[in-house]
Design a protein around this motif. Structure first.
Motif, PDB file in Angstrom:
ATOM      1  N   LEU A 193       0.941  -1.248   0.054  1.00 13.12           N
ATOM      2  CA  LEU A 193       0.097  -0.109  -0.073  1.00 13.12           C
ATOM      3  C   LEU A 193       0.694   1.197   0.146  1.00 13.12           C
ATOM      4  O   LEU A 193       1.818   1.367   0.869  1.00 13.12           O
ATOM      5  N   GLY A 194       0.686   2.177  -0.942  1.00  9.20           N
ATOM      6  CA  GLY A 194       1.285   3.309  -0.846  1.00  9.20           C
ATOM      7  C   GLY A 194       0.944   4.419   0.191  1.00  9.20           C
ATOM      8  O   GLY A 194       1.705   5.471   0.535  1.00  9.20           O
ATOM      9  N   LYS A 195      -0.306   4.309   0.437  1.00  7.08           N
ATOM     10  CA  LYS A 195      -0.834   5.126   1.624  1.00  7.08           C
ATOM     11  C   LYS A 195      -1.914   4.500   2.184  1.00  7.08           C
ATOM     12  O   LYS A 195      -2.583   3.388   1.775  1.00  7.08           O
ATOM     13  N   ASP A 196      -2.361   4.813   3.637  1.00  8.01           N
ATOM     14  CA  ASP A 196      -3.478   4.304   4.419  1.00  8.01           C
ATOM     15  C   ASP A 196      -4.767   4.204   3.498  1.00  8.01           C
ATOM     16  O   ASP A 196      -5.047   5.358   2.738  1.00  8.01           O
ATOM     17  N   PRO A 197      -5.848   3.402   3.332  1.00  8.26           N
ATOM     18  CA  PRO A 197      -7.077   3.627   2.752  1.00  8.26           C
ATOM     19  C   PRO A 197      -7.633   4.865   2.949  1.00  8.26           C
ATOM     20  O   PRO A 197      -7.824   5.348   4.214  1.00  8.26           O
ATOM     21  N   GLU A 198      -8.140   5.520   1.962  1.00  2.00           N
ATOM     22  CA  GLU A 198      -9.086   6.648   2.155  1.00  2.00           C
ATOM     23  C   GLU A 198     -10.627   6.051   2.102  1.00  2.00           C
ATOM     24  O   GLU A 198     -10.898   5.512   1.187  1.00  2.00           O
ATOM     25  N   VAL A 199     -11.297   6.459   3.260  1.00  2.00           N
ATOM     26  CA  VAL A 199     -12.832   5.894   3.348  1.00  2.00           C
ATOM     27  C   VAL A 199     -13.687   6.974   2.977  1.00  2.00           C
ATOM     28  O   VAL A 199     -13.469   7.836   3.691  1.00  2.00           O
ATOM     29  N   GLY A 235     -27.019   6.370   1.268  1.00  2.00           N
ATOM     30  CA  GLY A 235     -27.414   4.938   1.388  1.00  2.00           C
ATOM     31  C   GLY A 235     -26.632   4.187   2.267  1.00  2.00           C
ATOM     32  O   GLY A 235     -26.831   2.897   2.400  1.00  2.00           O
ATOM     33  N   GLY A 236     -25.529   4.852   2.896  1.00  2.00           N
ATOM     34  CA  GLY A 236     -24.781   4.038   3.917  1.00  2.00           C
ATOM     35  C   GLY A 236     -23.526   3.201   3.047  1.00  2.00           C
ATOM     36  O   GLY A 236     -23.062   2.403   3.868  1.00  2.00           O
ATOM     37  N   VAL A 237     -23.473   3.221   2.009  1.00  4.17           N
ATOM     38  CA  VAL A 237     -22.285   2.616   0.908  1.00  4.17           C
ATOM     39  C   VAL A 237     -21.006   3.072   1.524  1.00  4.17           C
ATOM     40  O   VAL A 237     -20.782   4.218   1.298  1.00  4.17           O
ATOM     41  N   VAL A 286      -9.789   0.208  -5.634  1.00  2.00           N
ATOM     42  CA  VAL A 286     -11.054   0.509  -5.009  1.00  2.00           C
ATOM     43  C   VAL A 286     -11.794  -0.466  -4.232  1.00  2.00           C
ATOM     44  O   VAL A 286     -11.797  -1.676  -5.159  1.00  2.00           O
ATOM     45  N   LEU A 287     -12.307  -0.380  -3.293  1.00  2.00           N
ATOM     46  CA  LEU A 287     -12.956  -1.441  -2.463  1.00  2.00           C
ATOM     47  C   LEU A 287     -14.198  -1.073  -2.151  1.00  2.00           C
ATOM     48  O   LEU A 287     -14.597   0.147  -1.770  1.00  2.00           O
ATOM     49  N   TRP A 288     -15.528  -1.885  -2.066  1.00  5.18           N
ATOM     50  CA  TRP A 288     -16.757  -1.492  -1.821  1.00  5.18           C
ATOM     51  C   TRP A 288     -17.255  -2.121  -0.858  1.00  5.18           C
ATOM     52  O   TRP A 288     -17.103  -3.514  -0.458  1.00  5.18           O
ATOM     53  N   ARG A 289     -18.349  -1.479   0.019  1.00  2.87           N
ATOM     54  CA  ARG A 289     -19.105  -2.170   1.065  1.00  2.87           C
ATOM     55  C   ARG A 289     -18.460  -3.021   2.041  1.00  2.87           C
ATOM     56  O   ARG A 289     -17.435  -2.114   2.721  1.00  2.87           O
TER      57      ARG A 289
END
Length: 145
Positions: free
Chosen positions: A13-19, A24-26, A55-58
């Motif tokens: 990972l180049g940096k921490d995940p950006e969330v 709709g709470g997605v 990119v990761l979802w849900r």
């Protein structure tokens, strides 16, 4: 016959995940991933690094936000997607991303533990989340493969 769109990457990972939390709470998480390869050129060892937008979802995004950090080594499977958008000057831009379908944290189990005081001897299976499990470990806390 239809085509196949499958990407497999192992990188850091180049940096921490950006969330982000959408309507709709997605939940969606994104981060850059570096993959490197080395080769010899004119008798010298050369390393070439490629950067990938992940990119990761849900639920997968939720797990990534809890356990992935800059520098961690991960195995990712997903699909290649290209999307377009207009910037502020109305210029059309294109972005290519890997939409992850699953990932596996690589390295020692201790690399992903939340606190340094966690005992090294735990049950045969450590449950991280309903969707992701780290399997059996030996006495040293390392995965058996």
């Amino acid at each position: 016959m239809s085509g196949i769109n499958k990407v497999i990457l192992v990188g850091h990972l180049g940096k921490d995940p950006e969330v982000r939390h959408l309507d709709g709470g997605v939940t969606v998480a994104s981060f850059p991933l570096a993959t490197s390869e080395t080769y010899n050129k004119d008798g010298k060892r050369v390393e070439q690094t490629e950067w990938h937008n992940i990119v990761l979802w849900r639920g997968l995004a939720e797990v990534a936000s809890k356990y992935l950090q800059k520098g961690k080594l991960v195995y990712i499977e997903g699909k290649l997607r290209t999307r377009s958008f207009e910037d502020k000057e109305k210029v059309k831009k294109y972005v290519t991303e890997i939409v992850a379908e699953n990932f596996t944290m690589l390295g020692r189990k201790s690399d992903f533990e939340q606190s340094p005081t966690t005992p090294t001897h735990q049950s045969a299976e450590t449950k991280i989340d309903d969707e992701f499990t780290i399997g059996p470990s030996d006495e040293n806390g390392d995965l058996p493969f």
